[in-house]
Each structure stands twice: as C-alpha cells, then as structure tokens.
Design an enzyme around this catalytic site. Sequence first.
Site, PDB file in Angstrom:
ATOM      1  N   CYS A 141       0.828  -1.202   0.000  1.00 37.59           N
ATOM      2  CA  CYS A 141       0.000   0.000   0.000  1.00 37.59           C
ATOM      3  C   CYS A 141       0.863   1.253   0.000  1.00 37.59           C
ATOM      4  O   CYS A 141       1.863   1.348   0.718  1.00 37.59           O
ATOM      5  CB  CYS A 141      -0.923  -0.007   1.214  1.00 37.59           C
ATOM      6  SG  CYS A 141      -1.997   1.446   1.320  1.00 37.59           S
ATOM      7  N   CYS A 148       1.173   4.558   3.594  1.00 39.88           N
ATOM      8  CA  CYS A 148       2.148   4.791   4.661  1.00 39.88           C
ATOM      9  C   CYS A 148       3.561   4.514   4.146  1.00 39.88           C
ATOM     10  O   CYS A 148       3.764   3.659   3.290  1.00 39.88           O
ATOM     11  CB  CYS A 148       1.869   3.899   5.868  1.00 39.88           C
ATOM     12  SG  CYS A 148       0.332   4.283   6.729  1.00 39.88           S
ATOM     13  N   CYS A 182      -7.489  -0.984   7.792  1.00 44.33           N
ATOM     14  CA  CYS A 182      -6.490   0.086   7.767  1.00 44.33           C
ATOM     15  C   CYS A 182      -6.320   0.656   9.168  1.00 44.33           C
ATOM     16  O   CYS A 182      -7.237   1.302   9.693  1.00 44.33           O
ATOM     17  CB  CYS A 182      -6.907   1.182   6.792  1.00 44.33           C
ATOM     18  SG  CYS A 182      -5.768   2.597   6.782  1.00 44.33           S
ATOM     19  N   GLN A 242      -8.854  19.410   8.443  1.00 42.27           N
ATOM     20  CA  GLN A 242      -7.686  18.702   8.960  1.00 42.27           C
ATOM     21  C   GLN A 242      -8.119  17.291   9.349  1.00 42.27           C
ATOM     22  O   GLN A 242      -9.091  17.115  10.075  1.00 42.27           O
ATOM     23  CB  GLN A 242      -7.115  19.432  10.181  1.00 42.27           C
ATOM     24  CG  GLN A 242      -6.647  20.842   9.899  1.00 42.27           C
ATOM     25  CD  GLN A 242      -5.389  20.888   9.040  1.00 42.27           C
ATOM     26  OE1 GLN A 242      -4.817  19.857   8.691  1.00 42.27           O
ATOM     27  NE2 GLN A 242      -4.957  22.095   8.688  1.00 42.27           N
ATOM     28  N   GLU A 251      -9.679  33.932   2.046  1.00 45.13           N
ATOM     29  CA  GLU A 251      -9.609  32.615   1.409  1.00 45.13           C
ATOM     30  C   GLU A 251      -9.852  32.783  -0.086  1.00 45.13           C
ATOM     31  O   GLU A 251     -10.587  33.669  -0.509  1.00 45.13           O
ATOM     32  CB  GLU A 251     -10.659  31.682   2.043  1.00 45.13           C
ATOM     33  CG  GLU A 251     -10.836  30.343   1.390  1.00 45.13           C
ATOM     34  CD  GLU A 251      -9.568  29.515   1.379  1.00 45.13           C
ATOM     35  OE1 GLU A 251      -9.210  29.029   0.290  1.00 45.13           O
ATOM     36  OE2 GLU A 251      -8.932  29.375   2.440  1.00 45.13           O
ATOM     37  N   CYS A 307       2.046  22.750   5.481  1.00 43.77           N
ATOM     38  CA  CYS A 307       1.841  21.320   5.236  1.00 43.77           C
ATOM     39  C   CYS A 307       2.819  20.794   4.193  1.00 43.77           C
ATOM     40  O   CYS A 307       2.694  19.647   3.760  1.00 43.77           O
ATOM     41  CB  CYS A 307       0.401  21.037   4.804  1.00 43.77           C
ATOM     42  SG  CYS A 307      -0.086  21.821   3.263  1.00 43.77           S
TER      43      CYS A 307
END
Length: 466
Positions: free
Chosen positions: A94, A97, A179, A300, A350, A424
């Site tokens: 996968c 991760c 998961c 988030q 925004e 981020c």
Amino acid sequence: MANFFKENTKKQVNKKLKKTTQTNTVIIDRLDLNGCGVGRYQQKPIFVTGSLPSETVEIRIIEQKNKYILAKLLNVNKASEHRIDAQCQHFSLCGGCDLQHLDYAEQLLFKQKKVAELLSRSGISSELINQLPWQKPIKSSQWHYRRKARIGVQFDKNSQAIIGFRQKATNQLVSIKSCPVLVKPAADIFQILKVLLAKLTVKKAIGHIEVISADVVNDKNNNLTLVVRQIRTINAHDRQLWQEYAEKYCWTVQFLESKKGQESRGEQSNTSASELSYGELSYQLHDDIDIYFSNTDFIQINQSVNLAMIEQALAWLMPEPNDQVLDLFCGLGNFSLPLAKKVTKVVGVEGIQTMVDKALTNAKINKIDNCQFYQADLNSQWLSSSWAKNNFTKVLLDPARAGAEQAVEQVSQLNIAIILYVSCDPTTLARDSKILLDKGYKIVKIGLIDMFSQTKHVETMVLFQR
C-alpha cells in the site's frame, strides 16, 4: 501498466534477464526526503524502498539511470536497531504509509531533519539552521487518527470489486482488509463494502467511496458519512441495497452521480433517513466552537492534532484584547474563530468563495461577530484591497502545499511584527521562510506537527518576529 519490449536479438533478451534476476548486497547510509533508504552501488546512489540507515540489505536492481539506481528490497541481512514490525498487513504494498517499519521517535527525528535539510537547500545558512529553536512536537496517537479518506474502487475482468488504496508508485489498487490509521469506525469498512458491492446489479458503476467521520452527523454522534462517486446512474435495486446497509451500520450515504466519461458533479441523492447537506457535518473546537462543513470541503484529517495545533498557535501568537489579526488561507475558520474570541478583530481571507461563505456561516452559528471574511486570490496582488487596510498587529498563514510565496512578499510590506506560518509542505515552507528572513524577520520558534503519523508527510509551525 505493462511494458512491452520488441525482441530484436538474443543478446538483448539475455541482458534484460540478467538485469532483473541478479541480486546484490548494499549498505544503506541514509533516508532520502521521501523516507526511502539510500546507499552506494557502482559509484551511484541506489534507492531501496523499505530499507533503513545502517542496514545491510539484499536487493535486486529494477532500473538503472545515468545518475542513480532503483532497487527492490529482497531481504534485510543486518537490521537497524530502529526497525520495528509494521502493524499493517498491507504495508509492503500500500502506498498510504511510508514509515511503519521505523520506530516512532525516529520518524519524528527524520521529519525534523527533513525540514532542516530543505531550509538549507533554500539558501539559509547552516549556522542559523543549527541554532533553530525547535519546540516539542505536536503528536497524538500513532494509529486510528485519520477521519477522512478516499477509498478507491476498481473492477477486475470478472466484475469483482477491488477496494482499497493505491499501490506504491502505481495506479493499481491494493485490496485492503483493514487500515490501522483510519479512525476505528472506518478501519474495518473494506470487507463490508466488498460484500455490498458484490450484490450490486450495475457492475463497475462506482469510481471511489469517500469516508468521513465527523463529530456530529444529522444529530448522531460517531457516525460515518459515505460519499459514493457513481460513474453510471444507480438503479432502484442498488439504491435499496445501499439503504439497507446504511441503516444496519448507521451510515449516511450520498451519491455523486455523473454521466459516463464526465467528471462534473451531478445530482446528489441520499440513501439515509435524512438528506445530507451542508451544515449536517461538523467538528468541535475548544470554547464550544463548532465548525460545520460539507463532504467536499477541506478539513484537517487528524482531529486531536488539529486541536493541539490551534492551542499552540494561540500560545505562540499570544493574542491580546487589542490585537487585530489577519488570517490568510483561512478556510472554514479553523483558526479565525478561536482567535476572534481573544482579540478585537479577525479578518480571514480565502481564495474560494464557497469556503468564505461557510466561514461566515460558522461565525454566525457560533455567535462570533468580530470576524470578517473575504475572498481573494492570495497569489496575486492584494495589498490595495480594502480589507488589507486594517491596522493588523499579527498574521497567521495556513496555505496549501503550494505555499504562500506572493502572500509573504506582501505581508512583509505591512510592517507587522509577528507572523505565524503553519505549513503542510516543508519545501514551500523553506522557500517562504527564506523570503521572510531576507526581509528582516527571524525565527523565534519552530516545531513539528505530526498530522500524518507513519507517513513521510510533514507539517510545521514557525513563528517569525521582525
């Protein structure tokens, strides 16, 4: 995707065969920025996914380039002291991760080094980087933290559904059974969906299924919302089947239907007891603030880290009653509304009008009247805008991965003493940090935000002061 090679000569075929079957042993020196082990072979860097620094590994070369080599890990002959067993049975395939095989403390150290290296690459001096005022990282549970995920659906030649996430470096799906990074209501949903999809009469009708766990859904706690992308119109039988499963597992299900070959969003239909619409999904912040959102909105994905991140932002900014705060890339008001409870005024800006509208609605619902929200392209010139004429004392930026290059250039012209940057993406953070440092700011605090445990992704909070 399959690759087809023209068989010209026997010599060429044997050369290809040798390349793909020969095994070698290499020593891994470090991790690259993506968490991939890097060693040296034939005077070139060799990249071995799944390996760790100081390990001796057996590999098979899968691709040779002029400047580097890609290899597949076959066996770990000498393991790192920081290697642990991956908790997920699908980890080797996968692509979700990257670091489950690395001890968690070392994961955090890897991420801190990653930020420092990217700052160095941006041209910031090594002396400054060595003196960075690192703070204690924000972290939460390493598992069952992700409250929103897009589950892929593909069908094989027998119309059997493959349900899961993309494999590493491909567009093919790994069939997932469970998961461990998804919140517990969603972690084991894959097998349930597999049984459900097998009963559908219209095969190959689903593109993907988005799963969202909110604090409140239709006045029910700990519920799951499923957003099903239909690439073919759903029929009565299949709609009823979804209805039955929704009632059995306390799901709220929404269909996004589109005609075959089109990506546009079509008419929405709901299979649950009440219609899903904006305002029925929400999550709660401190001070009894509720943030309402729809399934298409960015939120988030780690709720506990989000709460800790907001608390730290308030602690670092030290908002005072007379402050006027500018919140750029404000989204739904995730930072704006908590800040507004502590200062005279907050102006949130925004780029997407629908998000601005929802931020205004969230302020109204929470009875917060000292927040103003505006739409503006923050990657263009905005200093002449009316909202930019306020006497701001502090600024908070929380941009997407593209960063805030144009925004920080203009913020620096407002002569504001305190800037808090929530990032981020460490690459764009490094670029934007260099701009602010060159404009006369200094870094007074920096810390990791481990929003995505077990992955290579890094979030960072940096406090700049003129």
